[in-house]
Structures are given as structure tokens and as C-alpha cells.
Design an enzyme around this catalytic site. Structure first.
Site, PDB file in Angstrom:
ATOM      1  N   CYS A   1      -0.019   3.952   2.586  1.00 25.25           N
ATOM      2  CA  CYS A   1       0.422   3.527   3.926  1.00 25.25           C
ATOM      3  C   CYS A   1       1.859   3.975   4.176  1.00 25.25           C
ATOM      4  O   CYS A   1       2.217   4.361   5.301  1.00 25.25           O
ATOM      5  CB  CYS A   1       0.339   2.008   4.062  1.00 25.25           C
ATOM      6  SG  CYS A   1      -1.328   1.324   3.927  1.00 25.25           S
TER       7      CYS A   1
ATOM      8  N   CYS B   1       0.842  -1.208   0.000  1.00 24.46           N
ATOM      9  CA  CYS B   1       0.000   0.000   0.000  1.00 24.46           C
ATOM     10  C   CYS B   1       0.875   1.257   0.000  1.00 24.46           C
ATOM     11  O   CYS B   1       1.529   1.563   1.001  1.00 24.46           O
ATOM     12  CB  CYS B   1      -0.915  -0.037   1.228  1.00 24.46           C
ATOM     13  SG  CYS B   1      -1.781   1.499   1.570  1.00 24.46           S
TER      14      CYS B   1
END
Length: 323
Positions: A82, A79
Site C-alpha cells: 500500500c 501494508c
């Protein structure tokens, strides 16, 4: 992924409870005293960010949320947002100096936790305060928005729950367990007085005797257990069992009725019935009522003993009910 605010109703509802400045002052005083004593609860800055999995969730998040707000960062290696958000949260965890603990959960390795929290996309950030889950935000939010959210979270934790957070010692070894402060004791006379009061049916006197011990030695396990038992007996004293059970049967979603019946269940030795009743009531209620039921259940856990298998099972059931 664009940052998207998730429901903040839980935080707003809690913040509306204005025992505000008084509770915050008490929290600050307790924190200052902990710093002065340099005792239990001292952690290193590195201990403010932890990796959590399903096996350790109850210990590392639910139990620790009784002493410090736990912010949960749901993330994954693949991700990209993230990778933008996580370093910001880690830096702020250190900057906030123990006011919250950051728990990082890899969703690929912990699918069950992701489902229990209802995570739809990552990064997603939640908090757990005194066992209560609160959605904060989703996506790589701007730092100013994150700070504002964390400020509100810390304020709620202090004002509603009196959580003082962790005491951070920059010189502490990461992961080191602090040396337990020696009790001021001995407390044999006070503890014996409490037992004698219990035997005489003077539950108020027993409660006060146990509190006297805990004032000097908050970690005294015998006094903690005795206080929980004495307070339970004091609550059921004078109850009309038939009326209480009738009220509970007629009002399955009434928090006060179910709490009273659970107290009677436990005094009568029906431990699993008491736990099951309150867990079901947690599922049926919301807001302050739900919080009152949850807190009484935690008190009953103390009466039975936190190592009892029935308590361990009920803690898991409570976690499922809350999330």
C-alpha cells in the site's frame, strides 16, 4: 503481494457502448464551459484526494460519483505494498486534473466497506461511476498499467455517462466551498407557466418550461423538482394500470415492467413500494437493465425530495444492493 488483475468486465461492457465521440465531445464542451465560467465545482488540487469512512461513504463516494469517477484505494498502515501504491495514485489524481477523485479507505477502521466490496487482500483499487462499482486491480501494480486502467475509466465515464469531472483551480483554498454563481433569473413567469401547464394536464409543456429554466440555471431546485414530477406524470399518462401491474407480477426480473409499475406506485402515493420494487429489481438484474433501474430510482428520489427519510433509507438499501 503480486499485482493481480481483478475482473474488468464491467468496464469493458460499458466501453462497448459506442455513443463514443459524440458523448465525449459534449463532456469536453461542458467541462470547457465550467472552466470559462470559473464557477461551481471548482476545487484545489489537494481536494482531489480524500479520506473516506463508512459514515461519509454515501456523500463522499456515491453522490459524488454522479459528477466525477471516484477511484477507491483500500489500504492499511501495516501494508507495505500500500505504501508503494498510494503515493502513485495520489500523484496521478493531481496529474489527471479532476478527471477522477481518489478516495482512500483504511480497511482496519472500515471493515463493513471492505466486506461490501468483497476485498480479499490489499491494496485493492475499485471505482464508482454514477453509483456503479467497478473492480480495477489488486496489488501494487506498475504505473503504466495503472495509467491504462485510469484512461479507460475516464473514457467510460465520458462516453457512457457524460461525466465532465471536477474543475481544478491551483489557487483555490483546500476545502473551500466555491461561491455559487448567481442565477440569471428571474424565472417566475416560466415557473408559473410550468405550473399552469401541469394543472391543465399539459405535461409535455410543463417539461419544456422547466427545461427552459434549467438551461440558464442548472442548479434551480424548484425547476429540478418540477421537471422530475412533470416527467413522471408524462410517463404514466395513458398507461393501463391493470395491464402494467399484471405485467410486473408476471415478470419480476423484467426491468421495463418493474420501472413502469414503480412509476405507478409513486403516482399513487406508495413511495416505499416504488423504492422497494426497484431496489429488488437492481438485485435481480445486471448490465444495462440494472443501470436503467438504478437511474429511474435516482429520478424518483428527486420527485420525492432528497431530504425525505424514505429517500435516505432507500439510498442506503441501494448501496447495499449495488455492492
Amino acid at each position: 503481494m503480486q499485482p493481480r488483475n481483478m475482473s474488468m468486465s464491467g468496464v469493458v461492457d460499458l466501453a462497448a457502448v459506442k455513443a463514443a465521440q459524440e458523448a465525449k465531445t459534449k463532456a469536453e464542451q461542458a467541462r470547457a464551459e465550467a472552466v470559462r465560467q470559473g464557477g461551481a465545482g471548482t476545487v484545489s488540487p489537494a481536494d482531489l484526494v480524500i479520506d473516506v469512512d463508512e459514515a461519509g461513504f454515501e456523500r463522499d463516494v456515491l453522490q459524488r460519483s454522479a459528477e466525477v469517477p471516484v477511484v477507491i484505494d483500500f489500504w492499511a498502515e501495516w501494508c507495505q505494498p500500500c505504501k508503494q501504491l498510494s503515493p502513485v495514485l495520489e500523484r496521478l489524481a493531481v496529474e489527471y486534473d479532476g478527471r477522477f477523485l481518489l478516495a482512500k479507505i483504511d480497511v482496519d477502521a472500515n471493515q463493513m466497506l471492505m466486506q461490501q466490496f468483497g476485498v480479499q487482500g490489499i491494496p485493492a483499487v475499485f471505482a464508482v461511476v454514477a453509483g456503479q462499482a467497478l473492480p480495477l486491480f489488486q496489488g501494487a501494480a506498475p504505473e503504466q498499467q495503472i495509467r491504462e486502467t485510469l484512461d479507460q475509466l475516464v473514457q467510460v465515464a465520458e462516453q457512457r455517462f457524460g461525466l465532465t469531472g471536477l474543475v481544478v483551480d491551483p489557487d483555490a483554498e483546500p476545502g473551500a466551498q466555491p461561491e455559487a454563481a448567481l442565477p440569471a433569473g428571474p424565472y417566475d413567469a416560466l415557473l408559473e407557466a410550468a405550473v399552469q401547464a401541469l394543472d391543465a394536464g399539459d405535461f409535455g409543456g410543463a417539461v419544456q418550461a422547466y427545461k427552459n429554466v434549467l438551461t440558464d440555471d442548472p442548479a434551480n431546485s424548484e425547476a429540478k423538482l418540477g421537471l422530475a414530477q412533470a416527467e413522471l406524470l408524462q410517463r404514466v399518462q395513458g398507461m393501463d394500470p391493470q395491464a402494467v401491474r399484471k405485467d410486473a407480477a408476471e415478470k419480476p426480473a423484467d426491468a421495463e415492467a418493474q420501472i413502469a409499475a414503480a412509476d405507478l406506485d409513486l403516482v399513487g402515493g406508495h413511495v416505499e413500494d416504488a423504492f422497494g420494487r426497484l431496489i429488488e429489481t437492481v438485485q435481480r438484474t445486471a448490465g444495462d437493465d440494472r443501470d436503467a433501474v438504478r437511474r429511474r430510482l435516482l429520478e424518483l428520489f428527486e420527485v420525492v425530495g432528497t431530504d425525505d427519510p424514505r429517500v435516505v433509507g432507500a439510498r442506503r438499501a441501494l448501496a447495499r444492493a449495488l455492492f
